[in-house]
Design an enzyme around this catalytic site. Structure first.
Site, PDB file in Angstrom:
ATOM      1  N   LYS A 109      -4.669  -0.145   8.380  1.00 46.04           N
ATOM      2  CA  LYS A 109      -6.037  -0.683   8.474  1.00 46.04           C
ATOM      3  C   LYS A 109      -6.720  -0.102   9.711  1.00 46.04           C
ATOM      4  O   LYS A 109      -6.065   0.519  10.549  1.00 46.04           O
ATOM      5  CB  LYS A 109      -5.960  -2.210   8.554  1.00 46.04           C
ATOM      6  CG  LYS A 109      -5.289  -2.732   9.818  1.00 46.04           C
ATOM      7  CD  LYS A 109      -4.967  -4.219   9.734  1.00 46.04           C
ATOM      8  CE  LYS A 109      -4.302  -4.694  11.018  1.00 46.04           C
ATOM      9  NZ  LYS A 109      -3.697  -6.029  10.865  1.00 46.04           N
ATOM     10  N   TYR A 128     -27.082   5.479  35.337  1.00 45.46           N
ATOM     11  CA  TYR A 128     -27.920   4.288  35.136  1.00 45.46           C
ATOM     12  C   TYR A 128     -27.579   3.183  36.134  1.00 45.46           C
ATOM     13  O   TYR A 128     -26.402   2.923  36.402  1.00 45.46           O
ATOM     14  CB  TYR A 128     -27.684   3.715  33.745  1.00 45.46           C
ATOM     15  CG  TYR A 128     -28.246   4.530  32.608  1.00 45.46           C
ATOM     16  CD1 TYR A 128     -29.573   4.974  32.623  1.00 45.46           C
ATOM     17  CD2 TYR A 128     -27.457   4.834  31.504  1.00 45.46           C
ATOM     18  CE1 TYR A 128     -30.079   5.704  31.562  1.00 45.46           C
ATOM     19  CE2 TYR A 128     -27.953   5.558  30.435  1.00 45.46           C
ATOM     20  CZ  TYR A 128     -29.273   5.995  30.472  1.00 45.46           C
ATOM     21  OH  TYR A 128     -29.770   6.703  29.421  1.00 45.46           O
TER      22      TYR A 128
HETATM   23  C1  LIG Z   1      -2.377  -6.019  11.276  1.00 43.05           C
HETATM   24  C2  LIG Z   1      -1.348  -6.760  10.551  1.00 43.05           C
HETATM   25  C3  LIG Z   1       0.015  -6.420  10.667  1.00 43.05           C
HETATM   26  C4  LIG Z   1       0.509  -5.375  11.636  1.00 43.05           C
HETATM   27  O1  LIG Z   1       0.656  -5.931  12.914  1.00 43.05           O
HETATM   28  P1  LIG Z   1       1.205  -5.028  14.117  1.00 43.05           P
HETATM   29  O2  LIG Z   1       1.349  -5.999  15.247  1.00 43.05           O
HETATM   30  O3  LIG Z   1       0.168  -3.999  14.376  1.00 43.05           O
HETATM   31  O4  LIG Z   1       2.464  -4.431  13.662  1.00 43.05           O
HETATM   32  C5  LIG Z   1       0.905  -7.086   9.868  1.00 43.05           C
HETATM   33  N1  LIG Z   1       0.522  -8.040   9.005  1.00 43.05           N
HETATM   34  C6  LIG Z   1      -0.768  -8.415   8.886  1.00 43.05           C
HETATM   35  C7  LIG Z   1      -1.135  -9.480   7.918  1.00 43.05           C
HETATM   36  C8  LIG Z   1      -1.744  -7.797   9.645  1.00 43.05           C
HETATM   37  O5  LIG Z   1      -3.023  -8.173   9.524  1.00 43.05           O
END
Ligand SMILES: *Cc1c(COP(=O)(O)O)cnc(C)c1O
Length: 383
Positions: free
Chosen positions: A42, A276
């Site tokens: 993701k 800035y």
């Molecule tokens: C993002 C996510 C993971 C992965 O978590 P990490 O700490 O990056 O390994 C696993 N399960 C769900 C449901 C997530 O949203």
């Protein structure tokens, strides 16, 4: 997102194939051959690039690529990769049809979603993973609703129950893992309730990176491996817990380097303001290098007058405020810096390194946010 015009871009991301492969092979060895892996990709693969990471993993026998949304699943689906796609976030009712027709696995925690799936006139059965509420109170099936779920699923013609998952609330932020243990106990109870009702659950999964690295009893038959695939530890506490349990140093290797080129050099007299708000004033005659990226690219504005970059293997301090598209850094004491010299914003150059953790501490956040917020428009290049 899969921009390959590398030579024309002002800043870019290099992803090390070798390091990603090292991280996936290390975890594979740790969990053993019988446990499936969902590689969590993701958020543009935590900033590393959806397609770049999916390509690197293509021959690694990964069972799932896990994404948050249907949009992300479609992006990956275009690559035609071999793992199945698991959506862990919410899919609205009016997108369920498309999701099922595309063969994506859905995470479900509302009875109404089950009813909607049952009504679809799709050619395929919906593949679902129930998300069980065990104490994170984010997504998850409420205990009171469990009997309705079981009832609906026992009578379904259109749904394949593929998995049941949960997600830990408090593994990363502590070395006291009693809350995680209580969630695991709760997960076991709910699984038993579902199975005692006569439903089969082929894939059981609870572990993200921290649990995957620390507790084999959370592995069941699949892990969801995110941040550590990219060579980053979920937290200091996770690293500490791992080492205290006898785990080796240098297990994971970060895979991302963020680079740019010097866009201008200027000699600025003592007493001049930079940028800035005139927040920085030179205390000596100075040489300032202008870098062509800024907070739009994901270089956090909190790094104003605080962060540094690497040029010729040396640290060049950020002077003045981070702008939307520019940063000024001090190269007074770095000899021979020229326009178009390569600059490292994140990662290694010669003997020095800027880690995502270092940058996160400057920006008062976590390594996850540092990499995930690098602008997806910047080109990613596998090296
Ligand atoms: C993002 C996510 C993971 C992965 O978590 P990490 O700490 O990056 O390994 C696993 N399960 C769900 C449901 C997530 O949203």
């Amino acid at each position: 997102m899969n921009n390959t015009k590398i030579s024309t871009s002002l800043s870019w991301i290099e992803v090390s194939r070798e390091n990603i492969l090292n991280n996936i092979r290390v975890i594979r060895k740790k969990i053993g051959p019988d446990i499936k892996i969902a590689a969590v990709v993701k958020a543009n693969a935590y900033g590393h690039g959806y397609h770049e990471i999916a390509q690197i993993l293509e021959d690694e026998q990964i069972e799932f690529l896990a994404v948050h949304s249907l949009e992300e699943a479609f992006i990956l689906n275009e690559g035609g990769y071999s793992p199945e796609l698991l959506i862990v976030g919410y899919v609205p009712y009016d997108q369920l049809n498309e999701a099922v027709e595309s063969g994506f696995h859905l995470t479900v925690y509302n009875t109404d979603t089950i009813r909607q799936l049952e009504k679809l006139k799709t050619s395929k059965k919906a593949k679902i993973h129930l998300k069980l509420e065990t104490g994170t109170n984010r997504q998850g099936i409420d205990e009171k609703e469990l009997p309705s779920f079981i009832g609906l699923l026992k009578n379904t013609k259109k749904i394949d129950l593929i998995g049941a998952s949960t997600h830990f609330a408090n593994i990363e932020d502590t070395t006291d893992h009693s809350y995680a243990q209580s969630q695991l106990d709760r997960y076991k109870e709910i699984l038993a309730e579902i199975e005692n009702a006569g439903l089969e659950i082929p894939i059981k999964h609870t572990a993200s990176s921290a649990a995957s690295l620390l507790f084999s009893k959370t592995h069941y038959n699949m892990i969801r491996f995110g941040i550590s695939l990219y060579g980053l530890w979920p937290s200091k506490e996770t690293y500490l817990s791992y080492r205290l349990a006898g785990g080796e140093n240098n297990l994971l290797t970060p895979a991302l380097t963020w680079k740019t080129k010097v866009a201008q050099i200027k000699n600025v007299p003592k007493g001049s303001f930079i940028g800035y708000g005139c927040t920085y004033r030179t205390t000596a005659d100075s040489k300032i290098a202008v870098l062509p990226l800024g907070y739009y690219d994901g270089y956090d504005r909190k790094l104003s007058n605080l962060g540094y970059v690497l040029i010729k293997g040396e640290r060049a301090q950020v002077r003045g405020r981070i702008c939307m598209d520019n940063i000024m850094v001090d190269v007074t004491n770095i000899p021979n810096v020229k326009i178009e010299d390569e600059v490292v914003l994140l990662g290694r150059q010669d003997g020095d390194v800027i880690t995502a953790e270092q940058m996160a501490s400057w920006a008062q956040t976590i390594n996850y946010e540092i990499v995930a917020r690098i602008n997806p428009l910047l080109p990613r290049k596998i090296i």
